[in-house]
Design a protein around this motif. Sequence first.
Motif, PDB file in Angstrom:
ATOM      1  N   ILE A 153      24.379  42.449   8.667  1.00  0.00           N
ATOM      2  CA  ILE A 153      23.339  43.409   8.299  1.00  0.00           C
ATOM      3  C   ILE A 153      23.768  44.089   6.999  1.00  0.00           C
ATOM      4  CG2 ILE A 153      22.023  45.443   9.054  1.00  0.00           C
ATOM      5  CD1 ILE A 153      21.666  42.952  10.897  1.00  0.00           C
ATOM      6  N   THR A 154      22.945  43.923   5.971  1.00  0.00           N
ATOM      7  CA  THR A 154      23.283  44.496   4.669  1.00  0.00           C
ATOM      8  C   THR A 154      22.192  45.468   4.230  1.00  0.00           C
ATOM      9  OG1 THR A 154      22.197  42.685   3.518  1.00  0.00           O
ATOM     10  CG2 THR A 154      24.540  42.408   3.962  1.00  0.00           C
ATOM     11  N   GLN A 155      22.512  46.277   3.244  1.00  0.00           N
ATOM     12  CA  GLN A 155      21.555  47.283   2.791  1.00  0.00           C
ATOM     13  C   GLN A 155      20.929  46.877   1.464  1.00  0.00           C
ATOM     14  OE1 GLN A 155      24.771  47.512   2.909  1.00  0.00           O
ATOM     15  NE2 GLN A 155      25.616  48.465   1.079  1.00  0.00           N
ATOM     16  N   CYS A 156      19.639  47.139   1.344  1.00  0.00           N
ATOM     17  CA  CYS A 156      18.950  46.972   0.063  1.00  0.00           C
ATOM     18  C   CYS A 156      18.330  48.326  -0.257  1.00  0.00           C
ATOM     19  CB  CYS A 156      17.864  45.901   0.147  1.00  0.00           C
ATOM     20  SG  CYS A 156      16.883  45.783  -1.380  1.00  0.00           S
ATOM     21  N   PRO A 157      19.122  49.225  -0.871  1.00  0.00           N
ATOM     22  CA  PRO A 157      18.605  50.569  -1.118  1.00  0.00           C
ATOM     23  C   PRO A 157      17.454  50.584  -2.131  1.00  0.00           C
ATOM     24  CG  PRO A 157      20.742  50.275  -2.185  1.00  0.00           C
ATOM     25  CD  PRO A 157      20.503  49.043  -1.353  1.00  0.00           C
ATOM     26  N   ILE A 158      17.474  49.604  -3.050  1.00  0.00           N
ATOM     27  CA  ILE A 158      16.494  49.609  -4.141  1.00  0.00           C
ATOM     28  C   ILE A 158      15.070  49.407  -3.608  1.00  0.00           C
ATOM     29  CG2 ILE A 158      15.804  48.445  -6.300  1.00  0.00           C
ATOM     30  CD1 ILE A 158      18.506  49.911  -6.506  1.00  0.00           C
ATOM     31  N   TYR A 159      14.918  48.473  -2.667  1.00  0.00           N
ATOM     32  CA  TYR A 159      13.574  48.201  -2.165  1.00  0.00           C
ATOM     33  C   TYR A 159      13.387  48.657  -0.717  1.00  0.00           C
ATOM     34  CZ  TYR A 159      13.021  45.761  -6.486  1.00  0.00           C
ATOM     35  OH  TYR A 159      12.954  45.482  -7.811  1.00  0.00           O
ATOM     36  N   PHE A 160      14.134  48.010   0.214  1.00  0.00           N
ATOM     37  CA  PHE A 160      13.877  48.313   1.621  1.00  0.00           C
ATOM     38  C   PHE A 160      14.175  49.782   1.927  1.00  0.00           C
ATOM     39  CE2 PHE A 160      14.511  48.359   6.198  1.00  0.00           C
ATOM     40  CZ  PHE A 160      13.409  47.624   6.613  1.00  0.00           C
ATOM     41  N   GLY A 161      15.302  50.269   1.416  1.00  0.00           N
ATOM     42  CA  GLY A 161      15.705  51.661   1.684  1.00  0.00           C
ATOM     43  C   GLY A 161      14.715  52.663   1.122  1.00  0.00           C
ATOM     44  N   ARG A 162      14.299  52.397  -0.100  1.00  0.00           N
ATOM     45  CA  ARG A 162      13.392  53.326  -0.780  1.00  0.00           C
ATOM     46  C   ARG A 162      11.999  53.300  -0.141  1.00  0.00           C
ATOM     47  NH1 ARG A 162      10.358  52.342  -5.245  1.00  0.00           N
ATOM     48  NH2 ARG A 162      11.422  50.373  -5.605  1.00  0.00           N
ATOM     49  N   MET A 163      11.482  52.084   0.083  1.00  0.00           N
ATOM     50  CA  MET A 163      10.115  51.981   0.608  1.00  0.00           C
ATOM     51  C   MET A 163      10.006  52.484   2.037  1.00  0.00           C
ATOM     52  SD  MET A 163       8.403  48.578  -0.973  1.00  0.00           S
ATOM     53  CE  MET A 163       9.814  47.545  -0.722  1.00  0.00           C
ATOM     54  N   ASN A 164      11.121  52.412   2.766  1.00  0.00           N
ATOM     55  CA  ASN A 164      11.082  52.854   4.167  1.00  0.00           C
ATOM     56  C   ASN A 164      11.752  54.216   4.368  1.00  0.00           C
ATOM     57  OD1 ASN A 164       9.745  50.602   5.783  1.00  0.00           O
ATOM     58  ND2 ASN A 164      11.155  49.507   4.427  1.00  0.00           N
ATOM     59  N   LYS A 165      11.994  54.870   3.235  1.00  0.00           N
ATOM     60  CA  LYS A 165      12.547  56.235   3.229  1.00  0.00           C
ATOM     61  C   LYS A 165      13.819  56.354   4.075  1.00  0.00           C
ATOM     62  CE  LYS A 165       8.295  58.610   1.983  1.00  0.00           C
ATOM     63  NZ  LYS A 165       7.630  57.412   1.434  1.00  0.00           N
ATOM     64  N   ILE A 166      14.680  55.317   3.979  1.00  0.00           N
ATOM     65  CA  ILE A 166      15.968  55.389   4.683  1.00  0.00           C
ATOM     66  C   ILE A 166      17.011  56.031   3.760  1.00  0.00           C
ATOM     67  CG2 ILE A 166      17.743  54.066   5.960  1.00  0.00           C
ATOM     68  CD1 ILE A 166      15.617  51.897   6.399  1.00  0.00           C
ATOM     69  N   GLY A 167      16.800  55.872   2.462  1.00  0.00           N
ATOM     70  CA  GLY A 167      17.695  56.525   1.525  1.00  0.00           C
ATOM     71  C   GLY A 167      18.540  55.554   0.721  1.00  0.00           C
ATOM     72  N   ASN A 168      19.618  56.114   0.158  1.00  0.00           N
ATOM     73  CA  ASN A 168      20.474  55.313  -0.727  1.00  0.00           C
ATOM     74  C   ASN A 168      21.457  54.455   0.076  1.00  0.00           C
ATOM     75  OD1 ASN A 168      22.514  57.003   0.108  1.00  0.00           O
ATOM     76  ND2 ASN A 168      22.440  58.282  -1.733  1.00  0.00           N
TER      77      ASN A 168
END
Lengths: 227, 403
Positions: A153-168
């Motif tokens: 499980i990896t993070q994509c802050p640029i798209y998934f994080g931002r669009m789903n308001k999860i953060g950086n």
Amino acid sequence: MVSGIGCSSRAPGYVDFNTLHTTHGRALPFATGIKLAKPEMTVIVVTGDGDATAIGGNHLIHAARRNLDLTVVLFNNSTYGMTSGQYSPTTPTGAFGTTAPYGNAEQPFDICNLAEAAGATYVARGTTYHAKVLPNLIEKAISNKGFSLVETITQCPIYFGRMNKIGNSVEMMKWQKEHAVTKKQAETMSPEELADKFIIGELCHKTKPDYCELYDRIIEKAQASIK
Amino acid sequence: MSGNIKLMQGNEACAEGAIKAGCRFFAGYPITPSSEVAEILARRLPQVGGKFIQMEDEIASMAAVCGASLAGVKSMTATSGPGFSLKQENLGYASFTEIPCVVVNVMRGGPSTGSPTSPAQGDVMQARWGTHGDHPIIVLSCSSVKDMYELTIRSFNLSERFRVPVILLSDEIVAHMRERVDVGALESLEIFNRVKPACPPEEYQPYEASPETDVPPMANFGEGYRYHITGLTHDESGFTTQKPHKVAELHERLHRKIENHKDEIIETRNYYLDDAQIAVFAYGSTARSALRAVREARNRGIKAGLIQPVTIWPFPDDLVHQVASQVDAFIVPEMNLGMMVREVERAAHGQAEVIGQSLVTWELFTPAQVLSKIEEVFNWITSGSTSDSKPSRTSGALAAATE
């Protein structure tokens, strides 16, 4: 190391192996050719959720079914990051993407269940947050003689994080920490408690003859037939 | 060296030729009318220590062929129209990353599912331009069972020599026909293997080629040369680049490695051209009927000749251009609505009339059909070649349909 196309698939550019950056979704069949041609080589496939379970989904289930001795490290960030955040086969229902402006109407895959059901003999899940555990899982996967898959499980802050308001990145990794449970913890939890959690660690480890071993027997039979 | 005469099917000859060429890996997917190549290699390859795998689809087959070749094993696949379309993306990958491999396409009636058990010649342009982007490719065309043996070997040799995928075109008739092949006489055919690097691994630049050959030496995976391959535009190091001059350098070299060696690559079979007034240009199974028609025309006093291109890409421009200066007309019979005829027109460059003859009933051209076209064109030329009476391109198809 063989990869397809996507953010995950740029990884081979950073290691000093024989590295092959192939076409979208097709890392596994390229790797299949390499492994059959030179079974003594250790072949690792680096891929992503879109690469391996959408465009390459057919190859994933069939490579697992053959129990070919390959190790797949699948970076799952629940989105197509490289093409700017479209929804993928692992985007949760209701989550947002650039092609899911009203929330995703589809059901996500559980990649580990999929791989195990298709015939993989080693399946594990890790995260970028649990960075100390991940190398052990990958090491075990490589040492398994058969088809192995480590979903990461990896993070994509640029798209998934931002669009789903999860953060950086930090907040996304915090999300990983809070939503990951071990197999042991999961056993004591109710389905309601497990609803928004995912299980990490080794999920399946079986012993079955791998494809090259079975094919060697074919070669023996074929050669005996012409003696 | 002769004395080993076999009655073989075209697809069988292809499979045996592949083994002779040193092919030890086949990945494929069942499709009519090429499946016998896979079936025979499933039995034959393990006998010689090779491997056969039936992949989950056509796309995967092409990918596995690329992977096996990179690991040092001569590799091939065989397919037909719809499968050939599916292979195009990874064919482009093989072309751009310079992976030697052979793709056999047994042509059947198309487009789409078309007529799976009938011959056609509708893939000659797909064989050249099927994958996206400008790219080098070599395409050979079979007209006999012997060709399917011999040209499979030649396809492997060319692919190893130029590090390029080679497409071997056949059609349902040639692939399913049985003919005698003197395998013994073909025993001495030369087998070419890829050139390996002479430098130590630490100095190896996977895409560095000498200006004489333009073909980089190839280190196989797992032999101590660690390097990167990508389908992204790359420089000599194998890593991606966007520097405009490096991008152009790569494309120019890929073009040159074929263009500057056309003499070595292009093979044609020329019959009765010396005094020919009419030249038939025919490839594949059509060339068989065309040759018979040309001989019959000569019996009837018409000076006809035949160019049979064995290599269709790169196209034999120079030969067609030269023949165009001496003949009055070309006739191009083909089992499509006019594909190679345009290439003949381009190469003839207005020096001779070029008349197509299309047959899209998915039946083999008969010698009589080609002969009637030769006579029609002959009569037209001798009566002054007036433009209003010029034989039409599709008259052959109409004639066939009404027979």
